[in-house]
Design a protein around this motif. Structure first.
Motif, short mmCIF file in Angstrom:
data_model
loop_
_atom_site.label_atom_id
_atom_site.label_comp_id
_atom_site.label_asym_id
_atom_site.label_seq_id
_atom_site.Cartn_x
_atom_site.Cartn_y
_atom_site.Cartn_z
N ARG A 114 101.77 35.19 19.70
CA ARG A 114 100.59 34.50 20.22
C ARG A 114 100.17 33.36 19.29
O ARG A 114 99.86 32.25 19.74
CB ARG A 114 99.43 35.48 20.41
CG ARG A 114 98.21 34.86 21.10
CD ARG A 114 97.06 35.83 21.20
NE ARG A 114 97.36 36.97 22.03
CZ ARG A 114 97.55 38.21 21.57
NH1 ARG A 114 97.48 38.45 20.25
NH2 ARG A 114 97.81 39.19 22.39
N ALA A 115 100.18 33.62 17.98
CA ALA A 115 99.79 32.60 17.01
C ALA A 115 100.75 31.40 17.07
O ALA A 115 100.32 30.24 17.03
CB ALA A 115 99.77 33.19 15.60
N ARG B 73 115.95 37.69 25.32
CA ARG B 73 115.35 37.64 26.66
C ARG B 73 113.83 37.51 26.57
O ARG B 73 113.22 36.74 27.31
CB ARG B 73 115.74 38.88 27.46
CG ARG B 73 117.19 38.88 27.95
CD ARG B 73 117.40 39.92 29.04
NE ARG B 73 117.19 41.27 28.56
CZ ARG B 73 118.13 42.04 28.01
NH1 ARG B 73 119.36 41.56 27.86
NH2 ARG B 73 117.87 43.26 27.62
N ALA B 74 113.23 38.26 25.67
CA ALA B 74 111.78 38.19 25.50
C ALA B 74 111.36 36.80 25.05
O ALA B 74 110.40 36.21 25.60
CB ALA B 74 111.32 39.24 24.49
N ALA B 75 112.06 36.24 24.07
CA ALA B 75 111.72 34.91 23.56
C ALA B 75 111.88 33.86 24.65
O ALA B 75 111.06 32.93 24.76
CB ALA B 75 112.58 34.58 22.35
N ALA C 48 95.38 31.27 27.37
CA ALA C 48 95.32 32.56 26.67
C ALA C 48 95.52 33.73 27.64
O ALA C 48 96.26 34.68 27.34
CB ALA C 48 93.98 32.69 25.95
N VAL C 49 94.87 33.67 28.80
CA VAL C 49 95.00 34.75 29.78
C VAL C 49 96.44 34.83 30.29
O VAL C 49 97.02 35.92 30.41
CB VAL C 49 94.01 34.54 30.94
CG1 VAL C 49 94.32 35.51 32.09
CG2 VAL C 49 92.57 34.75 30.46
N LEU D 279 102.93 38.47 27.80
CA LEU D 279 103.23 39.41 26.72
C LEU D 279 103.16 40.86 27.22
O LEU D 279 103.99 41.69 26.83
CB LEU D 279 102.26 39.21 25.55
CG LEU D 279 102.33 37.84 24.85
CD1 LEU D 279 101.32 37.78 23.72
CD2 LEU D 279 103.73 37.55 24.33
N ASP D 280 102.18 41.15 28.08
CA ASP D 280 102.10 42.49 28.67
C ASP D 280 103.37 42.80 29.47
O ASP D 280 103.94 43.89 29.38
CB ASP D 280 100.88 42.59 29.60
CG ASP D 280 99.57 42.67 28.84
OD1 ASP D 280 99.59 42.94 27.62
OD2 ASP D 280 98.51 42.45 29.47
N GLY D 281 103.79 41.82 30.29
CA GLY D 281 104.98 42.04 31.12
C GLY D 281 106.24 42.21 30.29
O GLY D 281 107.07 43.07 30.58
N VAL D 282 106.38 41.40 29.24
CA VAL D 282 107.53 41.51 28.35
C VAL D 282 107.56 42.88 27.68
O VAL D 282 108.60 43.54 27.60
CB VAL D 282 107.52 40.37 27.31
CG1 VAL D 282 108.48 40.65 26.18
CG2 VAL D 282 107.87 39.03 27.97
N ALA D 283 106.39 43.30 27.19
CA ALA D 283 106.34 44.60 26.50
C ALA D 283 106.70 45.73 27.44
O ALA D 283 107.44 46.65 27.06
CB ALA D 283 104.91 44.79 25.94
#
Length: 241
Positions: free
Chosen positions: A104-105, A155-157, A225-226, A232-236
């Protein structure tokens, strides 16, 4: 006269990152890649990527365009150097051990630099840039995920990168529209008001009516941000991070 024709192949078949700078001749105004890149960035900030040419850069530096070929071979070399210079200004020191916080940063840092240099995000839409500062940025992003399977990390990146670049491009497109039209978003909405009222009165667009009547329309930073948190939620969840 048109701009001098640029060589198609890098000198000596070396990439721009591998070529040494030529020695400075005392009789001429001193040049360096740093001065050339700073001049090009100034042009791009003022006029966009389309406003950058070797002829214009040479004019800013009060020299002949052909002199620049001692430091680079093509405009693509120059764009690579410009992107890498911006990467070099980014703070990628986040290392909390929390991959979400660190990613996020870094995403917010990318947005900050793109707001300062709007052309930067345009030049990220394509093959990865491979300059030294860009590589350090890529390394930091991948390292944020820790000791996970590299295919999962890639894939996440890639998913996060697609969101960041796309969202920033949309935000900057709105800012370009404001400059071109001379109206900010609220003024544009007001100008479109009578037309939209007539269209929505037909009853054919109930969801758009709710948007116009009930939506909160937060600012660009909050929208970014939202959206980032949702990605990030979906990736996790999807990738088990």
């Amino acid at each position: 006269m048109g701009e001098p024709r640029e060589p198609k192949e890098p000198k000596g078949d070396l990439l721009i990152w591998e070529r040494p700078e030529p020695s400075i001749r005392a009789a001429l105004a001193p040049l360096s890649r740093e001065r050339i890149v700073d001049a090009a960035i100034g042009l791009a900030d003022a006029e966009g990527v389309a406003g950058v040419s070797l002829r214009k850069v040479a004019a800013v530096l009060d020299t002949r365009p052909m002199r620049l070929y001692g430091w680079l071979s093509t405009k693509e070399d120059l764009l690579d150097l410009m992107v890498d210079a911006v990467y070099g200004k980014m703070d990628i020191s986040a290392s909390s051990g929390d991959w979400r916080a660190d990613v996020r940063a870094m995403a917010n840092e990318t947005r900050r630099m793109a707001k300062r240099h709007p052309w930067f995000i345009e030049l990220l839409s394509g093959r990865p840039r491979l300059g030294p500062h860009a590589l350090r940025n890529h390394e930091a992003v991948l390292s944020a995920f820790g000791d996970r399977h590299i295919d999962v990390v890639l894939r996440a990146a890639a998913v996060i990168d697609a969101y960041v670049i796309g969202a920033i491009n949309l935000e900057l497109a709105e800012e370009r529209a404001e400059r071109i039209s001379g109206m900010n978003h609220e003024q544009w909405q007001h100008a479109m008001g009578p037309y939209m009222a007539k269209v929505l009165a037909s009853g054919d667009f109930p969801m758009l009516t709710k948007v116009m009547r009930d939506a909160s329309h937060p600012g660009a930073a909050a929208v970014f941000a939202v959206g980032l948190d949702a990605v990030l939620d979906g990736v996790a969840l999807r990738m088990g991070l």
